[in-house]
Design an enzyme around this catalytic site. Structure first.
Site, PDB file in Angstrom:
ATOM      1  N   GLY A 267      11.343 -35.637 -16.051  1.00 43.74           N
ATOM      2  CA  GLY A 267       9.922 -35.247 -16.106  1.00 43.74           C
ATOM      3  C   GLY A 267       9.297 -35.582 -17.445  1.00 43.74           C
TER       4      GLY A 267
ATOM      5  N   GLY B 156       5.374 -36.113 -17.895  1.00 37.69           N
ATOM      6  CA  GLY B 156       4.434 -35.003 -17.692  1.00 37.69           C
ATOM      7  C   GLY B 156       3.917 -34.447 -19.010  1.00 37.69           C
TER       8      GLY B 156
ATOM      9  N   ASP C  53       4.543 -31.512 -20.517  1.00 34.72           N
ATOM     10  CA  ASP C  53       5.593 -30.930 -21.361  1.00 34.72           C
ATOM     11  C   ASP C  53       6.590 -31.985 -21.818  1.00 34.72           C
ATOM     12  OD1 ASP C  53       4.292 -28.651 -20.661  1.00 34.72           O
ATOM     13  OD2 ASP C  53       6.050 -27.617 -19.832  1.00 34.72           O
TER      14      ASP C  53
ATOM     15  N   SER D  49       9.184 -20.685 -14.010  1.00 34.17           N
ATOM     16  CA  SER D  49       7.734 -20.462 -14.081  1.00 34.17           C
ATOM     17  C   SER D  49       7.367 -19.006 -13.860  1.00 34.17           C
ATOM     18  CB  SER D  49       7.077 -21.311 -12.991  1.00 34.17           C
ATOM     19  OG  SER D  49       5.753 -20.886 -12.781  1.00 34.17           O
TER      20      SER D  49
ATOM     21  N   GLU E 272       5.014 -18.207 -12.167  1.00 31.49           N
ATOM     22  CA  GLU E 272       4.642 -18.122 -10.746  1.00 31.49           C
ATOM     23  C   GLU E 272       5.732 -17.403  -9.948  1.00 31.49           C
ATOM     24  OE1 GLU E 272       2.124 -19.438  -8.352  1.00 31.49           O
ATOM     25  OE2 GLU E 272       1.015 -18.990 -10.163  1.00 31.49           O
TER      26      GLU E 272
ATOM     27  N   TYR F  35       5.760 -23.592  -3.916  1.00 32.16           N
ATOM     28  CA  TYR F  35       6.179 -23.990  -5.267  1.00 32.16           C
ATOM     29  C   TYR F  35       6.972 -22.871  -5.918  1.00 32.16           C
ATOM     30  CZ  TYR F  35       5.728 -24.602 -10.353  1.00 32.16           C
ATOM     31  OH  TYR F  35       5.979 -24.682 -11.707  1.00 32.16           O
TER      32      TYR F  35
END
Ligand code: NAP
Ligand code: GDD
Length: 348
Positions: free
Chosen positions: A8, A11, A13, A134, A136, A157
């Site tokens: 990743g 992205g 981050d 996360s 989330e 997600y």
């Protein structure tokens, strides 16, 4: 010199982390996805052509849905540290692409952990693994949320991130791997993807200010988030892998604000009355929303010595100023006859 491998890396981050690790003298390797167009904008500033230099940043093709490829890259790079930041990271999109999100975010993490386990069993050097969890995952759990708060995910997600979290814990307990879960609350920057609400707002206000756009369509303005700065948060990822033992850490500012409050401040810094430009589009509402996230990072402070450096007003100002500059560049191009596509106003 240590070697790090980042899944990743293209992205938000990944780009901050790559810069941070290069600054610490690491050899950095990143996994990128094959795309029909270039997708390395965020890391172009630190990328050097390997033909010309002994480059400290090297890129490899790979995908979290392709376990064989992940194994090959790990064997080739032989990293000391792996940072798994790869994800279909958009919550709203995960309702439309639930299976894909589960495959990349949940099973993708499992594939990476299996590859690390086999790599070490086959005599490879010990690897420390960071898993990008996360806030989330807390979903409907009441704030403030910390490491002891039970997860209550509210989207495909978030469910997939909970699966990845528990795979990571299980591989730590079952195989003794050094695996740490960062449970990061929202973090933003001038590099934030333009479909996340903060950047969507600052991009639009910049263009509105310069007369290139009139309307901004948004969903729920009452949701509250604990917004920090991405540059501060990647340091916490690294700190977790330097600790004597692996663990799970909440990373947050401890302060929350609503989307409406973000608009108020961004409007003030842009010199705009946002209420004249913002309209509601129900397509941006989520089938199940996360109303309020506010983290408690006392554990990260006491065990890692981590605390955020940038506060909310500074973050909003940074994003507003950056996007005003970008809008100015776009206007200059448009005035010179170039076609400028204003993405983000109506579509996302
Ligand atoms: P981001 O900007 O959306 O970046 C996601 C990265 O994952 C990109 O490099 C993307 O590649 C890559 N990726 C997507 N699907 C992939 C696949 N199938 N195989 C390999 N790579 C894939 O996300 P971010 O904001 O930097 O967040 C980094 C991580 O932290 C993510 O796991 C996210 O879920 C998690 N997280 C973020 C926040 C936050 O507030 N930013 C908070 C908590 C957790 P392309 O560039 O090719 O799309
Ligand atoms: N994206 C978006 N677009 N969100 C909107 C909009 C809109 O037009 N209007 C209102 N919102 C609200 C969303 O409903 C949500 O409550 C809040 O703004 C934040 O949405 P996002 O910026 O998309 O972020 P997120 O909180 O859903 O998810 C981000 O943070 C997570 C950590 O808590 C992502 O970066 C995730 O990958 C990350 O895990």
């Amino acid at each position: 010199m240590k070697t790090a491998l980042i899944f990743g890396i293209t992205g938000q981050d990944g780009s901050f982390l790559a810069e941070f690790l290069l600054g610490k003298g690491y050899d950095v390797h990143g996994v990128i996805r094959r795309a029909s167009t270039f997708n390395t904008d965020r890391i172009d500033a630190v990328y050097r052509d390997p033909h010309e230099n002994r480059a400290a940043l090297r890129l490899h093709y790979g995908d979290m849905s392709d376990g064989t490829g992940l194994r090959r890259v790990i064997a080739q790079v032989s990293p000391d540290e792996i940072y798994n930041l790869a994800a279909q990271s958009h919550v709203r999109v995960s309702f439309d692409q639930a299976e894909y999100t589960a495959d990349v975010v949940g099973t993708g993490t499992l594939r990476a952990l299996e590859a690390v386990r086999d790599h070490m069993k086959a005599g490879g050097k010990p690897v420390r693994f960071y898993q990008a969890g996360s806030s989330e995952m807390f979903g409907a759990a009441a704030p403030p949320q910390n490491e002891a708060t039970p997860f209550y995910p509210r989207s495909p997600y978030a469910v997939s991130k909970v699966a990845a979290h528990w795979y990571a814990v299980n591989y730590r307990e079952a195989y003794g791997l050094f695996v740490s879960n960062g449970i990061l609350f929202n973090h933003e920057s001038e590099r934030r993807g333009e479909t996340f609400v903060t950047r969507k707002i600052t991009r639009a206000l910049g263009r509105i200010k310069l007369g290139m756009q009139d309307k901004l369509y948004l969903g729920n303005l009452e949701a509250k988030r604990d917004w920090g700065y991405a540059g501060d948060y990647v340091e916490a990822m690294w700190m977790m892998l330097q600790a004597p033992r692996p663990g799970d850490y909440v990373i947050s500012t401890g302060e929350s604000h609503s989307v409406r409050e973000f608009l108020d401040l961004a409007g003030e810094y842009s010199g705009l009355d946002w209420t004249r430009h913002v309209e509601t589009d129900p397509r941006y509402f989520r089938p199940s929303e996360v109303d309020h996230l506010r983290g408690d990072s006392s554990k990260a402070l006491s065990e890692l010595g981590w605390r955020p450096k940038m506060d909310f007003p500074k973050l909003v100002r940074l994003m507003v100023e950056q996007d005003l500059d970008l809008a100015q560049q776009e206007r200059t191009l448009a005035e010179a006859g170039h076609r400028v596509v204003l993405r983000g106003s109506a579509h996302r």
